[in-house]
Write a protein that holds these residues in place. Structure first.
Motif, PDB file in Angstrom:
ATOM      1  N   TYR A 196      -9.552  10.293  13.087  1.00 18.62           N
ATOM      2  CA  TYR A 196      -9.243   9.772  11.759  1.00 18.62           C
ATOM      3  C   TYR A 196      -9.553   8.281  11.653  1.00 18.62           C
ATOM      4  O   TYR A 196      -9.293   7.504  12.569  1.00 18.62           O
ATOM      5  CB  TYR A 196      -7.762   9.982  11.431  1.00 18.62           C
ATOM      6  N   GLY A 197     -10.112   7.901  10.512  1.00 16.48           N
ATOM      7  CA  GLY A 197     -10.274   6.507  10.126  1.00 16.48           C
ATOM      8  C   GLY A 197     -10.129   6.434   8.623  1.00 16.48           C
ATOM      9  O   GLY A 197     -10.688   7.262   7.896  1.00 16.48           O
ATOM     10  N   ALA A 198      -9.358   5.476   8.133  1.00 13.10           N
ATOM     11  CA  ALA A 198      -9.087   5.418   6.695  1.00 13.10           C
ATOM     12  C   ALA A 198     -10.344   5.117   5.892  1.00 13.10           C
ATOM     13  O   ALA A 198     -10.557   5.691   4.815  1.00 13.10           O
ATOM     14  CB  ALA A 198      -8.015   4.369   6.417  1.00 13.10           C
ATOM     15  N   ARG A 199     -11.179   4.207   6.368  1.00 13.00           N
ATOM     16  CA  ARG A 199     -12.419   3.932   5.637  1.00 13.00           C
ATOM     17  C   ARG A 199     -13.293   5.169   5.576  1.00 13.00           C
ATOM     18  O   ARG A 199     -13.939   5.443   4.558  1.00 13.00           O
ATOM     19  CB  ARG A 199     -13.167   2.773   6.298  1.00 13.00           C
ATOM     20  N   GLN A 200     -13.326   5.908   6.683  1.00 12.93           N
ATOM     21  CA  GLN A 200     -14.117   7.131   6.694  1.00 12.93           C
ATOM     22  C   GLN A 200     -13.529   8.164   5.729  1.00 12.93           C
ATOM     23  O   GLN A 200     -14.273   8.893   5.058  1.00 12.93           O
ATOM     24  CB  GLN A 200     -14.170   7.693   8.123  1.00 12.93           C
ATOM     25  N   GLU A 201     -12.203   8.255   5.667  1.00 12.87           N
ATOM     26  CA  GLU A 201     -11.568   9.189   4.734  1.00 12.87           C
ATOM     27  C   GLU A 201     -11.914   8.829   3.291  1.00 12.87           C
ATOM     28  O   GLU A 201     -12.231   9.707   2.474  1.00 12.87           O
ATOM     29  CB  GLU A 201     -10.044   9.172   4.907  1.00 12.87           C
ATOM     30  N   ILE A 202     -11.842   7.539   2.968  1.00  7.31           N
ATOM     31  CA  ILE A 202     -12.181   7.104   1.609  1.00  7.31           C
ATOM     32  C   ILE A 202     -13.646   7.398   1.306  1.00  7.31           C
ATOM     33  O   ILE A 202     -13.989   7.841   0.201  1.00  7.31           O
ATOM     34  CB  ILE A 202     -11.861   5.609   1.428  1.00  7.31           C
ATOM     35  N   THR A 203     -14.508   7.191   2.295  1.00  5.14           N
ATOM     36  CA  THR A 203     -15.930   7.481   2.108  1.00  5.14           C
ATOM     37  C   THR A 203     -16.149   8.969   1.829  1.00  5.14           C
ATOM     38  O   THR A 203     -16.930   9.342   0.947  1.00  5.14           O
ATOM     39  CB  THR A 203     -16.731   7.056   3.349  1.00  5.14           C
ATOM     40  N   ARG A 204     -15.451   9.830   2.581  1.00  2.77           N
ATOM     41  CA  ARG A 204     -15.567  11.268   2.332  1.00  2.77           C
ATOM     42  C   ARG A 204     -15.087  11.612   0.931  1.00  2.77           C
ATOM     43  O   ARG A 204     -15.685  12.442   0.240  1.00  2.77           O
ATOM     44  CB  ARG A 204     -14.759  12.059   3.368  1.00  2.77           C
ATOM     45  N   ALA A 205     -14.003  10.979   0.510  1.00  2.00           N
ATOM     46  CA  ALA A 205     -13.466  11.256  -0.825  1.00  2.00           C
ATOM     47  C   ALA A 205     -14.452  10.830  -1.906  1.00  2.00           C
ATOM     48  O   ALA A 205     -14.670  11.553  -2.893  1.00  2.00           O
ATOM     49  CB  ALA A 205     -12.131  10.536  -1.014  1.00  2.00           C
ATOM     50  N   VAL A 206     -15.066   9.676  -1.732  1.00  2.00           N
ATOM     51  CA  VAL A 206     -16.048   9.192  -2.710  1.00  2.00           C
ATOM     52  C   VAL A 206     -17.257  10.120  -2.743  1.00  2.00           C
ATOM     53  O   VAL A 206     -17.801  10.419  -3.814  1.00  2.00           O
ATOM     54  CB  VAL A 206     -16.463   7.747  -2.385  1.00  2.00           C
ATOM     55  N   ARG A 207     -17.661  10.601  -1.577  1.00  2.00           N
ATOM     56  CA  ARG A 207     -18.809  11.526  -1.522  1.00  2.00           C
ATOM     57  C   ARG A 207     -18.488  12.824  -2.282  1.00  2.00           C
ATOM     58  O   ARG A 207     -19.316  13.331  -3.042  1.00  2.00           O
ATOM     59  CB  ARG A 207     -19.156  11.839  -0.064  1.00  2.00           C
ATOM     60  N   ARG A 208     -17.289  13.349  -2.100  1.00  2.00           N
ATOM     61  CA  ARG A 208     -16.898  14.571  -2.817  1.00  2.00           C
ATOM     62  C   ARG A 208     -16.841  14.321  -4.316  1.00  2.00           C
ATOM     63  O   ARG A 208     -17.238  15.178  -5.126  1.00  2.00           O
ATOM     64  CB  ARG A 208     -15.540  15.056  -2.301  1.00  2.00           C
ATOM     65  N   LEU A 209     -16.340  13.167  -4.681  1.00  4.10           N
ATOM     66  CA  LEU A 209     -16.279  12.815  -6.098  1.00  4.10           C
ATOM     67  C   LEU A 209     -17.682  12.709  -6.677  1.00  4.10           C
ATOM     68  O   LEU A 209     -17.947  13.193  -7.796  1.00  4.10           O
ATOM     69  CB  LEU A 209     -15.522  11.491  -6.263  1.00  4.10           C
ATOM     70  N   ALA A 210     -18.598  12.105  -5.916  1.00  7.95           N
ATOM     71  CA  ALA A 210     -19.978  11.980  -6.378  1.00  7.95           C
ATOM     72  C   ALA A 210     -20.633  13.347  -6.548  1.00  7.95           C
ATOM     73  O   ALA A 210     -21.430  13.564  -7.476  1.00  7.95           O
ATOM     74  CB  ALA A 210     -20.776  11.120  -5.396  1.00  7.95           C
ATOM     75  N   GLU A 211     -20.297  14.277  -5.652  1.00  4.60           N
ATOM     76  CA  GLU A 211     -20.841  15.634  -5.773  1.00  4.60           C
ATOM     77  C   GLU A 211     -20.364  16.299  -7.061  1.00  4.60           C
ATOM     78  O   GLU A 211     -21.127  17.029  -7.713  1.00  4.60           O
ATOM     79  CB  GLU A 211     -20.443  16.453  -4.555  1.00  4.60           C
ATOM     80  N   GLU A 212     -19.112  16.065  -7.429  1.00  3.83           N
ATOM     81  CA  GLU A 212     -18.585  16.611  -8.683  1.00  3.83           C
ATOM     82  C   GLU A 212     -19.295  15.995  -9.888  1.00  3.83           C
ATOM     83  O   GLU A 212     -19.592  16.681 -10.871  1.00  3.83           O
ATOM     84  CB  GLU A 212     -17.077  16.357  -8.772  1.00  3.83           C
ATOM     85  N   LEU A 213     -19.578  14.704  -9.796  1.00  4.12           N
ATOM     86  CA  LEU A 213     -20.311  14.035 -10.871  1.00  4.12           C
ATOM     87  C   LEU A 213     -21.725  14.592 -10.993  1.00  4.12           C
ATOM     88  O   LEU A 213     -22.206  14.883 -12.093  1.00  4.12           O
ATOM     89  CB  LEU A 213     -20.356  12.523 -10.628  1.00  4.12           C
ATOM     90  N   SER A 214     -22.389  14.742  -9.851  1.00  5.99           N
ATOM     91  CA  SER A 214     -23.768  15.249  -9.864  1.00  5.99           C
ATOM     92  C   SER A 214     -23.843  16.668 -10.409  1.00  5.99           C
ATOM     93  O   SER A 214     -24.819  17.042 -11.069  1.00  5.99           O
ATOM     94  CB  SER A 214     -24.353  15.211  -8.443  1.00  5.99           C
ATOM     95  N   ALA A 215     -22.823  17.462 -10.141  1.00  7.05           N
ATOM     96  CA  ALA A 215     -22.812  18.848 -10.615  1.00  7.05           C
ATOM     97  C   ALA A 215     -22.387  18.955 -12.073  1.00  7.05           C
ATOM     98  O   ALA A 215     -22.390  20.052 -12.633  1.00  7.05           O
ATOM     99  CB  ALA A 215     -21.877  19.677  -9.732  1.00  7.05           C
ATOM    100  N   GLY A 216     -22.008  17.851 -12.668  1.00  8.80           N
ATOM    101  CA  GLY A 216     -21.605  17.862 -14.070  1.00  8.80           C
ATOM    102  C   GLY A 216     -20.189  18.330 -14.315  1.00  8.80           C
ATOM    103  O   GLY A 216     -19.796  18.550 -15.462  1.00  8.80           O
TER     104      GLY A 216
END
Length: 250
Positions: free
Chosen positions: A144-164
């Motif tokens: 676990y790393g908090a910066r890595q967790e936040i990065t994963r969360a942002v990536r998932r959020l970006a995927e939701e944005l890309s999928a509309g």
């Protein structure tokens, strides 16, 4: 929700935080101070985990999060990494049945994608066996790393944005929180770090925005119920404002 009370140091009536997180630090220095190998410090650290999990349940803590292995720990010598992983395997094999019988639910946070298949299976076994338990929740932060967790969360959020499925106007702090590793768990009320070091070391940076921090000089292998209760006592003396004003007259 009213919080349970705990007797500390002969007194009673102190609030018990619902969610306590602990940075377990000082195994190596504990061993060095005694002329012992670091592996012995880690072994004694596992004993401290057992004591703390039992004490937390007895005190009435709902959620206990332990920083077991950080994403930065992979830079340590391979022999030490083998020792740490071996202790993880032993802990799960030896203690999982007791945790389950005590109605403890185990949750894992951290990056599992880069773990070896056998370690991933162990973590999944711990979660699967205890999934239906509704007593104390034991959260193990592994790889676990908090910066890595936040990065994963942002990536998932970006995927939701890309999928509309989301638009930019949907992005809020609350929305981003939904993509963290354990979005259903409340933020920690209290974060304890042992060994006297006074930093978070990339632990729960998002979730600790309004956590109370208590730093104790005790090395982790010596941490016990008395040390836990003393940290809770310190927590109970503080006024949590969450960005607001102090109570009138304070």
């Amino acid at each position: 929700m009213s919080m349970p009370k705990v007797s500390v140091g002969g007194s009673s009536g102190f609030d018990v935080p619902r969610h306590v997180a602990i940075i377990m630090d000082g195994n190596g220095r504990w061993a060095a101070a005694r002329g012992l190998p670091r592996a012995e410090g880690h072994r004694r650290g596992v004993e401290a985990v057992r004591r703390t999990v039992r004490s937390a349940g007895e005190i009435g803590i709902d959620i206990l999060t332990l920083f077991a292995f950080s994403s930065e720990n992979w830079s340590r010598p391979q022999s030490e990494i083998r020792d740490l992983l071996g202790l993880l395997r032993l802990y799960i094999r030896n203690d999982l049945a007791e945790l389950n019988s005590n109605n403890v639910r185990v949750r894992i946070i951290g990056d599992r994608e880069t773990l070896s298949p056998d370690v991933k299976r162990l973590l999944e076994e711990a979660e699967g066996l205890t999934r239906r338990n509704d007593g104390m929740t034991l959260v193990v932060a592994f790889n676990y790393g908090a910066r890595q967790e936040i990065t994963r969360a942002v990536r998932r959020l970006a995927e939701e944005l890309s999928a509309g499925r989301l638009s930019s106007s949907d992005i809020t702090a609350e929305r981003l929180s939904q993509f963290m590793d354990a979005p259903d768990l409340p933020d920690p009320d209290l974060i304890i770090r042992t060994s006297g070091e006074q930093r978070l070391s990339n632990f729960l940076l998002w979730q600790s925005a309004y956590s109370e921090l208590v730093f104790v000089p005790t090395f982790w292998p010596d941490f016990d119920r008395a040390a836990l209760e003393q940290a809770i006592f310190e927590y109970s003396r503080r006024e949590r404002r969450f960005g607001g004003l102090a109570a009138a007259g304070s």
